[in-house]
Structure formats: C-alpha cells, structure tokens
Design an enzyme around this catalytic site. Structure first.
Site, PDB file in Angstrom:
ATOM      1  N   ASP A  50       1.629  -7.265  -4.186  1.00  0.00           N
ATOM      2  CA  ASP A  50       0.698  -7.113  -3.076  1.00  0.00           C
ATOM      3  C   ASP A  50       1.119  -8.141  -2.033  1.00  0.00           C
ATOM      4  OD1 ASP A  50      -1.874  -8.084  -1.602  1.00  0.00           O
ATOM      5  OD2 ASP A  50      -2.376  -6.106  -2.397  1.00  0.00           O
ATOM      6  N   SER A  51       1.157  -7.750  -0.773  1.00  0.00           N
ATOM      7  CA  SER A  51       1.731  -8.649   0.232  1.00  0.00           C
ATOM      8  C   SER A  51       0.939  -9.939   0.399  1.00  0.00           C
ATOM      9  CB  SER A  51       1.846  -7.938   1.576  1.00  0.00           C
ATOM     10  OG  SER A  51       0.580  -7.694   2.139  1.00  0.00           O
ATOM     11  N   SER A  52      -0.323  -9.935   0.000  1.00  0.00           N
ATOM     12  CA  SER A  52      -1.098 -11.173   0.112  1.00  0.00           C
ATOM     13  C   SER A  52      -0.615 -12.228  -0.878  1.00  0.00           C
ATOM     14  CB  SER A  52      -2.583 -10.881  -0.118  1.00  0.00           C
ATOM     15  OG  SER A  52      -2.794 -10.338  -1.413  1.00  0.00           O
ATOM     16  N   THR A  93       1.051  -4.715   4.275  1.00  0.00           N
ATOM     17  CA  THR A  93       0.797  -5.059   5.679  1.00  0.00           C
ATOM     18  C   THR A  93       0.124  -6.415   5.876  1.00  0.00           C
ATOM     19  OG1 THR A  93      -1.330  -3.885   5.639  1.00  0.00           O
ATOM     20  CG2 THR A  93       0.624  -2.633   6.310  1.00  0.00           C
ATOM     21  N   ASP A  94      -0.549  -6.943   4.862  1.00  0.00           N
ATOM     22  CA  ASP A  94      -1.321  -8.173   5.068  1.00  0.00           C
ATOM     23  C   ASP A  94      -0.467  -9.321   5.587  1.00  0.00           C
ATOM     24  OD1 ASP A  94      -3.639  -6.969   4.328  1.00  0.00           O
ATOM     25  OD2 ASP A  94      -3.722  -7.815   2.309  1.00  0.00           O
ATOM     26  N   THR A 114       0.813  -1.214   0.000  1.00  0.00           N
ATOM     27  CA  THR A 114       0.000   0.000   0.000  1.00  0.00           C
ATOM     28  C   THR A 114       0.849   1.267   0.000  1.00  0.00           C
ATOM     29  OG1 THR A 114      -1.811  -1.122   1.149  1.00  0.00           O
ATOM     30  CG2 THR A 114      -1.756   1.271   1.302  1.00  0.00           C
TER      31      THR A 114
END
Length: 567
Positions: free
Chosen positions: A105-107, A137-138, A29
């Site tokens: 994306d961290s996911s 952050t995920d 993000t």
C-alpha cells in the site's frame, strides 16, 4: 492544427519497430481485488487483468517472451509478454509486468521501496525502451519526486501511474491511466520521471495529490502538463521537456537521507518553542518549513521565532521555506519573508512539499555535502523541480511544417560539411526541439551525426539534450550506426553518454563483430563462446548485406535531410 500538435506526428514513424516497455508493479489500488476483509492486492496482474482486455492485448504472438533482470546479481528470467493494438500513430507497444515480491500500500512505502524501484529500472535499463511504474496514489507524488533525483542522467521515459478505483471494478480509471502511460512511454522520447493521470502527463516532481476520490486526483500547480491525451492524439509540449545535457552514463543513487529530515507547517499562533522542539530532534539535518503566502512566518515577540530558526541554521541544519499555497512561489517581498531570508532560511521558490523534502534528502546523502552546498543546490533546478524565474522560455515558431523542413534540410547540409558553427546557429532559440526530430526514415540529427566525420557536431547535439536511445525506421540506434561506420571516437562518446545497443540490434551486431571485434567491443558486444561463434558462421552473408546497407544508408540519409532523395 497547433505547432505542438504538428510536431508530435513528426516524432513518430509507423515503420519503426514496436516499443518494448517494462511495467513494474509495486502495489496500490490499481491491482486490488475484493475479498471478505476488503480490497487486497491481486497477484499475476498481467494475466488476471490485462490479458483478457483487447485494449491491452491484440492476441498476436502470445508466446513471445521478454528477458527481465530480477535481482541485483543480474539474474535474468523470461516473462510472457502482451502487445497493444495499433495506436493512432499506427504503432504497437510490447510489454511485460514485473511484480515486486511484496506488494505495498503506498502509504507504507519509504526510501527502501524507492530504492527497489530505482534498482529495478537500473537492472533492466538496457533491455527496455521505457518503464511504467504502477503505484498507490497516497504517496505517488513523493515517489515521483524521489525517483527524479535518484535516477541520474536518465535518457528514457519513466512514467508512474495508479488509479482511484481498481481495474477489476466495473467503473474505474485504471484502464485509461495505464493505457495512456503505455502509449506515452512507447511512443515519445520524454526522458523524465513523469506522472500520468486522468489523460495528463506531468513532470513527476511538480505534482501533488489534490483529491482523495476524484479521478482527477493529481495536479501540477506551478508547471503545465508535459502532454495531454485527447481523442485525436497525444499533444506533447516539447519545449517543456527536460533532457540530460551532460555526457555521462545513466546511474542511480539510492541512499536518500529521509530519516534526518522533517516537515513543519506554520499556523497562526504557533509558538517558537514548538518550532524549537522540532529543530532540537536528535540527528535532524534539514527542515521543510511550510509558510504563509509568499514565504511569511510570525517573528514572535522580540523576534523569538526568527532567533530559533537562525540558531538552528548556525548549528548546521538546513531550513527550506516553501509556501502553503498551491500556486505561486516563495519570494522575500514582505518584511516577514525578508527576515527569514536574512536569517539564512533558503527560499524554496515554487517547489512542492514532496519535491522539497525528497530533494533535501537526496542532497543530504551526497558525498562531501555541506550545509552551504545543500543550501545553494536547493535553490537551483536539478531536474526541473522549480522554476528559474530569470530563465528565458523559448516556444516553437508558428507555421511549423515549413520551418521544420527548412531546419532539417539545413542541418543535413551542415552535418555533411562538418560545419559546427552552422549547426549551432540552426539550433539557437526556438529550433532546439529539432535535436530529437526525425526525417522520413526515422533518422534524427544524432543518427546522421553518428555516421559523419565531425565528432564535435555529435558532441554538441548530445550537450543540447539529444537522445541516444531513439531508433530509426530500421530499428537502429546512433551507436549501432557509428560502430557500423567504424568511427571509434563516435562510439566512445556515445557510450559515455549512456548509449547502448538495443536488444533487437544485438544479433546483427554480434555478426559484424566477427570481422571487426575491436569497434564492436567498444559498442558493448562481449566475447562469444566458441559454440556461439560456430553458429554465426552460417549467417556470415547477412553481415555483408547489413554492412553494405548501412554505408548506402548514410548517403541516402544525408540526401534526404538535404531534400534531394526520392520519396
């Protein structure tokens, strides 16, 4: 002012050269920007977001570039750099941003992404004083935990951060999180994988995400923060900092076995068949079992659940018991927990799910690992990821300034006399923090010991977690000073402990190597080309000045540590 607050000011000298930090951008993000299809990663983060903000760019020397190793082959490229304005400690941090080719994306991150981060740090380890990793952050807590085990004998700060709102948005937490990370990385020798968020620095493998949208998105339920940023200073809890205490070089291990581990949460009414179905998965080698309270799980009719777990353990599957609660630890104080313990389930104590899962994957991938060795190592702290409840916790004494002065003075005498027993006596208990403290000229006890005759005193400091990477006010590392003093054994020992010359020292070191190539080769100064050697001839006089200054510096430093040098 508290003892801890006083201590922080003593770990920093405004005359020490600016720190050099590599920011590794993985995505998330923090670097997002708006688009017709929603938020997407913004490329060229340094120029797009940071260069235009005075808090990240003081506008001075914009042409200064920094070498960055961009691949495993060792290829270096020059990257434009920025510098922060002076901090409250009158120090500045120079940095550059290295962006991954694919911003994630961290996911979507997995062990491959963790390995890429670890490899980037390893490739650039000798070029920078510290590292900041920008990450979504995920899965940030998982990445922090994984890296803490992958980075072995870490001697420099590695700080991960991200944000709940993009930096390009009007209201965001990205600026504070990144700036706080830079300040901590560039000012404090905390050689751990840490997570900085909402003005707090946590040990990375103790964190978990507790909020989906709040700025206070992370917490460390079973361990206090390593540091807290206030309006006046960053207060570091030095007695909590985990330091390497083995004489080995920094290395990485990237082959975590994440494909053969699983995590299962126990719930009321869960059937033994459900648990058995998971344990029968092909290739499964380890299971994290999230249980009730202090480690309790239903036994089932005729102890069917316990029998399922015991059968899996007999097949070589390692099962780790951790609590579903945010705080507290697994302890077999109730009958259900004791039953699991007797069946061979390992008590994960107060580890988070993230730490337990990544630690298990790390241990499973170690050469010659066995279910027995993994079960043993899961129950003991490797990187401060769990609390050893029998361990005594020492705290700094009150009345810090006089205690500090007294201890440093006594250490100066002990080092000068080669009195190892006196050194040990001074460092017992609460005085252990002094190994990384510094005098008026920025010299730590290791700087002094690196130039003193006693190799065993130097070895003792290193085994107590003293850093080999701190620089004094002249920008010199202990390795540089040992080589300048022609102490061969000291140089070898420091190198075994992961020491290397700082980039700012190499030019002078290469000139000194003209006269004493042997000792400087041990310190890591390689052979020069004939052209480069010729270019050094005109600078020969600088070497003489540097050498004489170094010898004089030893006498001044011992006098200063003993309290007899002029201010």
């Amino acid at each position: 002012m508290s003892q801890t607050a006083k201590m922080d000011t003593h770990h920093i000298s405004s005359s020490i050269p600016e720190s050099q930090v590599l920011i590794i951008m993985t995505g998330g993000t923090i670097c997002m920007q708006r688009s017709p299809s929603g938020f997407i990663p913004a490329r060229d983060f340094q120029q797009t977001c940071l260069a235009k903000m005075p808090i990240f760019n003081d506008g001075s020397r914009p042409s200064v570039s920094m070498d960055v190793v961009v691949n495993a082959a060792g290829e270096k490229r020059k990257y434009a750099s920025l510098r922060t304005p002076p901090s409250l400690y009158d120090r500045q941090v120079r940095y550059t941003v290295f962006e991954f080719e694919e911003l994630l994306d961290s996911s979507s991150i997995d062990s491959k992404g963790w390995a890429e981060i670890a490899q980037t740090i390893y490739n650039n380890y000798t070029l920078f004083d510290a590292f900041v990793v920008l990450h979504g952050t995920d899965s940030l807590a998982y990445t922090c935990s994984a890296l803490s085990f992958m980075l072995q004998n870490l001697g420099k700060p590695v700080i991960l951060t991200g944000s709940q709102a993009p930096m390009l948005e009007l209201q965001n937490d990205a600026s504070d999180n990144l700036l706080g990370s830079l300040v901590v990385a560039g000012h404090f020798m905390i050689p751990e994988v840490c997570l900085y968020f909402n003005y707090k620095l946590f040990r990375g493998n103790r964190t978990t995400k507790v909020a989906a949208s709040d700025f206070a998105a992370f917490d460390s339920p079973n361990a206090p923060p390593l540091a807290v940023t206030t309006s006046m200073r960053t207060q570091v809890n030095w007695d909590l900092v985990h330091r390497p205490t083995s004489i080995e070089n920094f290395s990485i291990r990237t082959n975590l076995d994440t494909t053969n581990v699983a995590c299962l949460r126990i719930f009321p009414g869960i059937k033994p068949e459900m648990v058995d179905a998971v344990l029968q998965l092909k290739g499964l080698r380890g299971l994290i079992l999230e249980t009730f309270g202090a480690g309790n799980a239903p036994g089932g009719r005729d102890n069917a659940m316990t029998n399922v777990l015991a059968s899996a353990i007999q097949r070589g599957i390692v099962i780790i018991n951790i609590t579903q609660c945010l705080t507290g630890h697994v302890s077999p104080v109730y009958a259900p927990g004791m039953t699991l313990f007797r069946a061979g389930v390992v008590a994960g104590q107060d580890m988070t799910t993230e730490a337990a899962l990544t630690k298990l994957a790390y241990l499973l991938a170690l050469p010659d690992s066995t279910p027995e060795s993994i079960a043993r190592d899961m129950a003991i702290p490797l990187r401060g990821e769990l609390t050893s409840h029998s361990q005594t916790v020492f705290r700094h004494p009150e009345g810090g300034l006089s205690e500090r002065t007294t201890t440093l003075t006594a250490l100066g005498y002990a080092i000068a006399k080669g009195d190892l027993e006196k050194v040990k006596d001074l460092l017992r208990g609460a005085n252990n923090w002094v190994v990384n403290d510094s005098d008026y000229s920025g010299n730590t006890p290791v700087h002094i010991a690196a130039q003193s005759p006693s190799l065993e005193i130097l070895r003792y400091f290193l085994l107590q977690g003293a850093s080999v990477h701190l620089r004094n006010s002249a920008g010199r590392t202990p390795l540089f000073l040992a080589a300048s003093a022609s102490l061969t054994d000291h140089v070898v020992l420091l190198r075994k402990s992961g020491a290397h010359l700082h980039a700012d020292e190499r030019a002078v070191a290469e000139m000194q190597a003209r006269r004493r190539p042997g000792i400087w080769a041990l310190a890591g100064v390689g052979a020069r080309t004939m052209k480069e050697r010729d270019e050094l001839d005109s600078r020969e006089s600088l070497e003489d000045n540097e050498h004489s200054s170094s010898n004089a510096g030893w006498n001044r430093n011992v006098q200063a540590m003993a309290g007899s040098a002029p201010a």
